[in-house]
Design a protein around this motif. Structure first.
Motif, PDB file in Angstrom:
ATOM      1  N   GLU A  48     -52.749  14.084 -16.971  1.00  0.00           N
ATOM      2  CA  GLU A  48     -52.377  13.040 -17.927  1.00  0.00           C
ATOM      3  C   GLU A  48     -50.909  13.097 -18.330  1.00  0.00           C
ATOM      4  OE1 GLU A  48     -55.258  13.312 -21.109  1.00  0.00           O
ATOM      5  OE2 GLU A  48     -56.814  12.923 -19.618  1.00  0.00           O
ATOM      6  N   LEU A  49     -50.138  13.983 -17.687  1.00  0.00           N
ATOM      7  CA  LEU A  49     -48.748  14.136 -18.131  1.00  0.00           C
ATOM      8  C   LEU A  49     -47.918  12.877 -17.859  1.00  0.00           C
ATOM      9  CD1 LEU A  49     -46.577  15.936 -19.379  1.00  0.00           C
ATOM     10  CD2 LEU A  49     -45.918  16.575 -17.055  1.00  0.00           C
ATOM     11  N   LYS A  50     -47.293  12.391 -18.926  1.00  0.00           N
ATOM     12  CA  LYS A  50     -46.424  11.219 -18.813  1.00  0.00           C
ATOM     13  C   LYS A  50     -45.136  11.520 -19.554  1.00  0.00           C
ATOM     14  CE  LYS A  50     -50.044   7.822 -18.362  1.00  0.00           C
ATOM     15  NZ  LYS A  50     -51.280   7.941 -19.144  1.00  0.00           N
ATOM     16  N   PRO A  51     -44.058  10.798 -19.228  1.00  0.00           N
ATOM     17  CA  PRO A  51     -42.807  11.018 -19.963  1.00  0.00           C
ATOM     18  C   PRO A  51     -42.999  10.954 -21.483  1.00  0.00           C
ATOM     19  CG  PRO A  51     -42.399   9.596 -18.085  1.00  0.00           C
ATOM     20  CD  PRO A  51     -43.882   9.824 -18.127  1.00  0.00           C
ATOM     21  N   LYS A  52     -43.825  10.004 -21.949  1.00  0.00           N
ATOM     22  CA  LYS A  52     -43.956   9.874 -23.412  1.00  0.00           C
ATOM     23  C   LYS A  52     -44.540  11.141 -24.042  1.00  0.00           C
ATOM     24  CE  LYS A  52     -48.397   7.398 -23.294  1.00  0.00           C
ATOM     25  NZ  LYS A  52     -49.104   6.145 -23.571  1.00  0.00           N
ATOM     26  N   THR A  53     -45.359  11.871 -23.305  1.00  0.00           N
ATOM     27  CA  THR A  53     -45.892  13.134 -23.811  1.00  0.00           C
ATOM     28  C   THR A  53     -44.825  14.221 -23.765  1.00  0.00           C
ATOM     29  OG1 THR A  53     -47.872  12.478 -22.622  1.00  0.00           O
ATOM     30  CG2 THR A  53     -47.922  14.632 -23.681  1.00  0.00           C
ATOM     31  N   PHE A  54     -44.057  14.208 -22.675  1.00  0.00           N
ATOM     32  CA  PHE A  54     -43.012  15.229 -22.538  1.00  0.00           C
ATOM     33  C   PHE A  54     -41.970  15.103 -23.638  1.00  0.00           C
ATOM     34  CE2 PHE A  54     -42.273  18.497 -19.354  1.00  0.00           C
ATOM     35  CZ  PHE A  54     -41.081  19.027 -19.810  1.00  0.00           C
ATOM     36  N   VAL A  55     -41.650  13.862 -24.013  1.00  0.00           N
ATOM     37  CA  VAL A  55     -40.699  13.628 -25.113  1.00  0.00           C
ATOM     38  C   VAL A  55     -41.152  14.370 -26.369  1.00  0.00           C
ATOM     39  CG1 VAL A  55     -39.814  11.866 -26.711  1.00  0.00           C
ATOM     40  CG2 VAL A  55     -39.910  11.378 -24.262  1.00  0.00           C
ATOM     41  N   ARG A  56     -42.440  14.269 -26.654  1.00  0.00           N
ATOM     42  CA  ARG A  56     -42.952  14.863 -27.891  1.00  0.00           C
ATOM     43  C   ARG A  56     -43.007  16.381 -27.802  1.00  0.00           C
ATOM     44  NH1 ARG A  56     -47.984  11.618 -30.090  1.00  0.00           N
ATOM     45  NH2 ARG A  56     -47.085  12.406 -32.027  1.00  0.00           N
TER      46      ARG A  56
END
Ligand code: BES
Ligand code: MN
Ligand code: ZN
Length: 476
Positions: free
Chosen positions: A64-72
């Protein structure tokens, strides 16, 4: 002070403050206390290894890893590290080369705290000076470009947060305009400011009415970025910037009135978007119109029963001076529509308590009569994590806004207040494709989150950056 960003493929020197990102369920190196670290988002464990300090930071499920998760996760990692006194921080991104932009964006967000009015000895004892991104040698040049983009977006978001957090005795329509024109100069944007004389001459009756009770007169601020083909109709962004909303003569209760310093966030979001668009040199034409006033109760204050004539001649029966945002936006939308003939107008405002009641603090209200605009914005909402919820407008609300004595009235019954406001605004958009985003619940937070300090959030900046390619290529 913003920190420096450096990209390298060299291994970490001894004694580094290192961050390693892990997924849930992943096998962890020896020494990581599995009991306290699950790999879930916003979990971490600190391990000392040969003089270095390694912070393991969770990303959640790998698939489920997405850029929006990595940002957080990156924001969380930076906040944890600053608390522990790190001044140079190193992210190990060997396995996450595609996340460099997100990592820098999140790190920027995590590092910002509103401390402008604290004496040096009262501020955080440590601040981050340098972020080193360690990537594979093969990915080095791509990573350098991605890091620059992440920094551009993170800095723009932090501009929005920093201006947003300023108190209303410092930030009024005039000083906001001065900041906007300084920002425009720095980033190569064209900027125009209309002061109250010009507003009076050109018939901006809405701004003048709302700003009438304040010692700080209103302004209309425009910013223009031309990165697209010459002569191509621009995307117009319109924002409400009430630098303080006391409610005016229909005065607000004193509980939480302090939060109304953030009633400028619609306009400030638009300012942040323009900074990012310029810094990223996006290939589109984008214009911004910020309608700014302070809603106060001085002798020049407008009153319930006033009838106000707006920029395009439509009139408003004022029934509640606390429904002021829609009145300044009427001028802003009419000006944007007539001046720029945009392909689409997207407008941001902390417009109604009703939207906050309906959707809470995690989702902004999305209102539009264009199915196409709704689809575009919902897609970008999913991609960026700036969450939206589509609410109704038109129909019975178009009936409700009608007035016996003017084109429309600015307030009606309590029920459906957010939809009433959207239909009110549509009157000034006329046939231009139009979306209204009510960010009353999402523009600021009063309690810190694992990845973000309390204060203005910058909600909406990433949403529009993601949507711009689709918005700009619309045929109108
Ligand atoms: N800025 C407020 C809306 C608001 C309230 C945003 C609380 C965030 C938190 C807006 O100007 C306002 O006062 N709206 C009134 C409209 C009403 C008088 C029709 C409201 O929502 O009560
Ligand atoms: Mn108000
Ligand atoms: Zn307001």
């Amino acid at each position: 002070m913003p920190f420096q960003v450096q990209v390298t493929s060299n291994p970490a020197p001894k004694g580094s403050d290192l961050v390693r990102f892990c997924h849930s369920g992943e096998r962890l190196p020896a020494g990581v206390p599995e009991a306290e670290f699950s790999g879930g988002l916003f979990t971490s464990a600190l391990v000392r290894d040969d003089g270095s300090r390694i912070l393991y930071v969770g990303l959640g499920e790998k698939k489920e890893l997405k850029p929006k998760t990595f940002v957080r996760a990156a924001g969380f990692a930076v906040r944890q590290s600053i608390k522990r006194g790190a001044t140079t921080l190193r992210f190990d991104l060997g396995r996450h080369g595609a996340m460099v932009r997100a990592a820098v964006e999140g790190a920027k967000l995590g590092a910002y705290k509103f401390e402008d009015f604290k004496r040096p000895e009262e501020r955080r004892p440590h601040e981050l000076k340098r972020l080193v991104l360690q990537v594979s040698a093969a990915g080095l040049s791509k990573a350098r470009a991605a890091a620059k983009q992440g920094a551009a977006v993170g800095n723009a978001l932090n501009t929005a947060r920093a201006v947003g957090n300023l108190p209303p005795n410092v930030l009024n329509p005039g000083s906001l305009a001065a900041r906007a024109s300084a920002l425009a100069k720095k980033h190569g944007l064209a900027c125009k400011v209309f002061d109250h004389k010009r507003l009076a001459k050109d018939g901006f009756g809405g701004l003048l009415a709302v700003g009438g009770g304040s010692a700080h007169p209103p302004r209309l601020i425009t910013l223009e970025y031309r990165g697209g083909p010459k002569g191509q109709a621009p995307v117009a962004l319109v924002g409400k910037a009430i630098t303080f909303d006391s409610g005016g003569l229909s005065i607000k209760p004193s509980a939480s009135m302090d939060e109304m310093k953030w009633d400028k966030m619609g306009g400030i979001t638009v300012l942040g978007i323009m900074q990012a668009v310029a810094a990223l040199r996006l290939p589109f034409n984008v214009v911004a119109v910020i309608a700014s006033a302070e809603n106060m109760l001085g002798t020049g204050a407008y009153r319930p029963s006033d009838i106000v004539t707006t920029y395009d001649g439509k009139t408003i029966e004022v029934l509640n001076t606390d429904a002021e945002g829609r009145i300044v936006l009427a001028d802003g939308l009419a000006y944007a529509r007539q001046t720029y003939r945009p392909v689409a107008m997207v407008e941001f405002s902390t417009l109604t308590g009703a939207c906050l009641v309906a959707l809470g603090r995690n989702r902004a209200g999305l209102f539009s009569e264009s199915a196409d605009l709704i689809k575009t914005l919902e897609r970008s909402s999913e991609a960026t994590g700036d969450q939206l919820w589509n609410l109704p407008m038109g129909g019975e609300f178009d009936e409700a806004v009608k007035s016996e004595v003017a084109t429309v009235k600015n307030a009606g019954e309590r029920w459906g207040g957010a939809s009433f406001a959207a239909s009110f605004l549509q009157t000034w958009a006329e046939n231009t494709p139009f979306a209204h985003l009510d960010i009353a619940g999402t523009a600021w937070i009063t309690k810190e989150r694992p990845d973000l300090e309390a204060g203005a959030t910058g909600f909406g900046v990433r949403l529009i950056l993601d949507a711009l390619p689709a918005l700009a290529k619309r045929k109108g």
